[in-house]
Motif scaffolding. Sequence first.
Motif, PDB file in Angstrom:
ATOM      1  N   GLN A 187      65.486  21.717 -35.250  1.00  0.00           N
ATOM      2  CA  GLN A 187      66.880  21.591 -35.671  1.00  0.00           C
ATOM      3  C   GLN A 187      67.358  22.841 -36.384  1.00  0.00           C
ATOM      4  O   GLN A 187      68.428  23.349 -36.141  1.00  0.00           O
ATOM      5  CB  GLN A 187      67.004  20.385 -36.596  1.00  0.00           C
ATOM      6  N   ARG A 188      66.490  23.356 -37.279  1.00  0.00           N
ATOM      7  CA  ARG A 188      66.894  24.520 -38.081  1.00  0.00           C
ATOM      8  C   ARG A 188      67.008  25.777 -37.222  1.00  0.00           C
ATOM      9  O   ARG A 188      67.664  26.731 -37.612  1.00  0.00           O
ATOM     10  CB  ARG A 188      65.857  24.766 -39.171  1.00  0.00           C
ATOM     11  N   GLN A 189      66.297  25.734 -36.118  1.00  0.00           N
ATOM     12  CA  GLN A 189      66.322  26.877 -35.217  1.00  0.00           C
ATOM     13  C   GLN A 189      67.755  27.263 -34.897  1.00  0.00           C
ATOM     14  O   GLN A 189      68.102  28.426 -34.849  1.00  0.00           O
ATOM     15  CB  GLN A 189      65.567  26.517 -33.929  1.00  0.00           C
ATOM     16  N   ASN A 190      68.592  26.233 -34.698  1.00  0.00           N
ATOM     17  CA  ASN A 190      69.954  26.503 -34.270  1.00  0.00           C
ATOM     18  C   ASN A 190      70.898  26.716 -35.449  1.00  0.00           C
ATOM     19  O   ASN A 190      72.081  26.882 -35.269  1.00  0.00           O
ATOM     20  CB  ASN A 190      70.474  25.330 -33.444  1.00  0.00           C
ATOM     21  N   SER A 191      70.355  26.657 -36.649  1.00  0.00           N
ATOM     22  CA  SER A 191      71.275  26.744 -37.791  1.00  0.00           C
ATOM     23  C   SER A 191      71.772  28.172 -37.965  1.00  0.00           C
ATOM     24  O   SER A 191      71.101  29.137 -37.642  1.00  0.00           O
ATOM     25  CB  SER A 191      70.590  26.259 -39.064  1.00  0.00           C
ATOM     26  N   GLU A 192      72.959  28.233 -38.481  1.00  0.00           N
ATOM     27  CA  GLU A 192      73.613  29.542 -38.602  1.00  0.00           C
ATOM     28  C   GLU A 192      73.304  30.184 -39.954  1.00  0.00           C
ATOM     29  O   GLU A 192      73.862  31.203 -40.306  1.00  0.00           O
ATOM     30  CB  GLU A 192      75.134  29.366 -38.472  1.00  0.00           C
ATOM     31  N   GLU A 193      72.417  29.519 -40.706  1.00  0.00           N
ATOM     32  CA  GLU A 193      72.163  29.999 -42.062  1.00  0.00           C
ATOM     33  C   GLU A 193      71.448  31.339 -42.069  1.00  0.00           C
ATOM     34  O   GLU A 193      71.144  31.911 -41.048  1.00  0.00           O
ATOM     35  CB  GLU A 193      71.314  28.968 -42.810  1.00  0.00           C
ATOM     36  N   SER A 194      71.132  31.785 -43.260  1.00  0.00           N
ATOM     37  CA  SER A 194      70.415  33.041 -43.430  1.00  0.00           C
ATOM     38  C   SER A 194      69.076  32.946 -42.692  1.00  0.00           C
ATOM     39  O   SER A 194      68.618  31.863 -42.384  1.00  0.00           O
ATOM     40  CB  SER A 194      70.171  33.255 -44.914  1.00  0.00           C
ATOM     41  N   PRO A 195      68.439  34.098 -42.427  1.00  0.00           N
ATOM     42  CA  PRO A 195      67.187  34.085 -41.652  1.00  0.00           C
ATOM     43  C   PRO A 195      66.193  33.090 -42.233  1.00  0.00           C
ATOM     44  O   PRO A 195      65.915  33.098 -43.431  1.00  0.00           O
ATOM     45  CB  PRO A 195      66.672  35.505 -41.801  1.00  0.00           C
ATOM     46  N   GLN A 196      65.686  32.228 -41.358  1.00  0.00           N
ATOM     47  CA  GLN A 196      64.802  31.168 -41.810  1.00  0.00           C
ATOM     48  C   GLN A 196      63.362  31.472 -41.420  1.00  0.00           C
ATOM     49  O   GLN A 196      63.099  32.123 -40.414  1.00  0.00           O
ATOM     50  CB  GLN A 196      65.213  29.845 -41.159  1.00  0.00           C
ATOM     51  N   VAL A 197      62.455  30.959 -42.245  1.00  0.00           N
ATOM     52  CA  VAL A 197      61.041  31.157 -41.952  1.00  0.00           C
ATOM     53  C   VAL A 197      60.328  29.815 -42.075  1.00  0.00           C
ATOM     54  O   VAL A 197      60.731  28.968 -42.872  1.00  0.00           O
ATOM     55  CB  VAL A 197      60.445  32.217 -42.914  1.00  0.00           C
ATOM     56  N   ALA A 198      59.331  29.614 -41.231  1.00  0.00           N
ATOM     57  CA  ALA A 198      58.497  28.420 -41.351  1.00  0.00           C
ATOM     58  C   ALA A 198      57.141  28.853 -41.888  1.00  0.00           C
ATOM     59  O   ALA A 198      56.624  29.900 -41.499  1.00  0.00           O
ATOM     60  CB  ALA A 198      58.317  27.756 -39.991  1.00  0.00           C
ATOM     61  N   VAL A 199      56.599  28.068 -42.806  1.00  0.00           N
ATOM     62  CA  VAL A 199      55.349  28.448 -43.462  1.00  0.00           C
ATOM     63  C   VAL A 199      54.362  27.295 -43.375  1.00  0.00           C
ATOM     64  O   VAL A 199      54.742  26.140 -43.556  1.00  0.00           O
ATOM     65  CB  VAL A 199      55.596  28.753 -44.963  1.00  0.00           C
ATOM     66  N   LEU A 200      53.120  27.606 -43.073  1.00  0.00           N
ATOM     67  CA  LEU A 200      52.057  26.600 -43.185  1.00  0.00           C
ATOM     68  C   LEU A 200      51.108  27.054 -44.278  1.00  0.00           C
ATOM     69  O   LEU A 200      50.697  28.223 -44.319  1.00  0.00           O
ATOM     70  CB  LEU A 200      51.301  26.448 -41.864  1.00  0.00           C
TER      71      LEU A 200
END
Length: 739
Positions: A342-355
């Motif tokens: 879902q967040r992939q398509n968000s227009e927000e600031s650059p997003q990162v996923a962390v494990l």
Amino acid sequence: MTPDSDLIKFRPEEPVKTSPARRHGDSWRVLIVDDDDEVHQVTRLALDRLEVLGRPLELLHATSAAECLEILSREKNIAVLLLDVVMESDGAGLQAVRQIRNVLGLDEIRIILRTGQPGYAPEELVIHDYDINDYKTKAELTHSALTTLMVSSIRSYQQIRSINQHRIGLQKIIKAGASLLEQHSLQEFSEGVITQICSLLGLHAEGILCAQTHHEEDERNEDIYILGAAGSYAPFIRQRLSNLQDRHIGELIETCMKSKQNLYTDNETVLYLGSQSGAAAVYLQTTQTVSEDNRKLLQVFLTNIAIGYENVKLFQKLRNTAYMDPLTKLANRNEFTRLLQQRQNSEESPQVAVLIDIDHFSDINDGLGQEIGNELLISVANRLRMAFGTDAVIARVDADVFGAIGDEFNLSPQSVLAVFESPFNTRDQVLTINATIGLGRLRDLGTQGLIMLKRVYIALNSAKKRTIRHFDYYVPQMEEAKEQRLQMIRQLRVDFALQKLSIWYQPQYDLQTRRIVCLEALLRWPQEDGSYIPPGVFIPIAEYSGLIVSIGAWVLEQACAQLAQFRAGGITGMRIAVNVSMPQFRSPAFIAQVANALQRYQIEEGELELEITESVLMDDPEAMIQGLRKLKSLGVQVSVDDFGTGYSSLNYLRRLPLDKIKVDASFVRDLATEDGAAIAETIVHLGRQLGLLTIAEGVETAEQEAAMRDMGCQEAQGYYFAKPMPLEQLAHLLEKSPT
Ligand code: C2E
Ligand code: CA
Ligand code: CA
């Protein structure tokens, strides 16, 4: 029959021409078929201002049976047909009736036959078979007789319609109910309910289904959540009702839930769906007021699905398709995956996923107990929530792996690692833990949730292999590397089966006598072009794939065969050292395998040495002590490989039945530095204290040799003395160097 006075009313006189312009939705449609123009005019005069059950008539006209059929196949909801029997032919009217009932399948329309002459009356049977309401000669149909007949026909039409509609409605309910039973997730079920209700009402699906959910830890705190939605509300699934922009909808739903009643406004419908475990409500946008009939229908439907709702809720609990991890109350893996996408398509600031993987968590769990393990996980969850909770999604993705999605700059590796800087307090333990983290910028991860998650895992695994820093960002090359590794393992499998692997030997020397005391067996994997893939590259892959178990068994076999051959060739007192990997040592057959080989090749005590790395020794201490004791009893020597790179406890080392420690080459290389020399010296010293031999690995220069000898190290191995070499070359060397 006289019409009820309240059923019939005549509207005030108005220009005749306006009548056909009326919408048929709120008028009764009557089709007049006659080849005589005058009949049309007279009928119109008689009926034009008539109102039945509060609705006016809309008159349609045809002058032939053919035209009549044409209109009927095109126009909908015609209530009454006034049909002349004799038109283009004597029987044209009756033929038309046959067509209407049997071919067009119009059962609801009421038919009144009219004829000029009494002689053309149809037979009784025909009247019955074709469901003809009445038959009158034109002379009989006076003004008042016509209105009376019209009223009774319309009433009967309406009854038939409503029965039919109920039947269709009930069929729909049964069908809808059946299809809903197949839906096992609350979301699917909820969407199904909305779609079905809308189809019952003949509407475009647009609405939401909400329910009150209890907070597990706080019963009083109840939030209304949107469980399913259709149409423009779809993006709000799983959100709080209060997140909807439109407060008005929220209020309607709350009122409905409180009053436990359905609400109908001009263009909205809110239905109450009560069940034992809580209340739910369905909000729908309805373009017009829902009719009384439809309301009854909905009530039947709602009672019907309340049971289904209960089932689904139970099912949901059982399957735990819920989106929350029960221990930490964080989002679970499914939810994390969904949010990633879902967040992939968000227009927000650059997003990162962390494990975020907690290092050695299983040790804590096994060593200190699951309760402490759980406490630790909850503390980690809370710290992550505190540090990033407001602007990032936090999840528990695996037993000891947490996930986060958020702003790339907030969720930096440093800020995540900082969370683990101070120790964690559990009930009676203070635990210092480290974490390894894999990161992926959402724009690099693709578009599909599961693949995105997989890629962050790739980054995490890559980070685990790092020794200096404990994080890594996903880059596409990582997957290429993975593909290469897969290709390599396939090739290794083939080449091993084709016996293309060979063993080289590297001598180990006594530093006092400078004699060869042992040969270390080292695997070589020759390539077509004459080059070799170094064991440092393929051994880890063979370990990972499990292939090392059979390869290792083969090396052991070769080494024993070689010892037997030495003896046959008159070389005695030679020892061969074989490296043993973790998966090999863990394999239950390993010790029996060794015993078997020793026996078959008549290997004497002390001729076979096994090299086990320090980290393998630390894997499962108790099992290791048992295993080593058995090996020792078979007369096998055991040395600790790469000593100094793991972290053995001294206490534990003391308990292990060992013979030798190998000072790791890295310390030998650093002998010239103060620290390096100090470490090497400590190890040699330790060996002496434990009563073990020490051997220096990777000795490349005379200085290194001298330094090690001066420290009291007894043996050495390295390029300074000899490189690993194939057997033919070795034979040559053994002749020169007396053993
Ligand atoms: P290891 O057991 O620590 O083996 C010593 C490695 O150091 C060997 O690399 C050897 O060629 C290299 N070496 C020896 N003297 C010197 C020196 O003076 N300078 C330098 N720079 N290197 C030196 P090799 O043969 O590439 O083996 C790498 C690793 O592969 C071994 O490390 C061992 O862990 C693994 N390995 C090799 N053969 C086997 C095997 O049959 N079974 C298992 N399980 N592992 C093996
Ligand atoms: Ca070794
Ligand atoms: Ca080594």
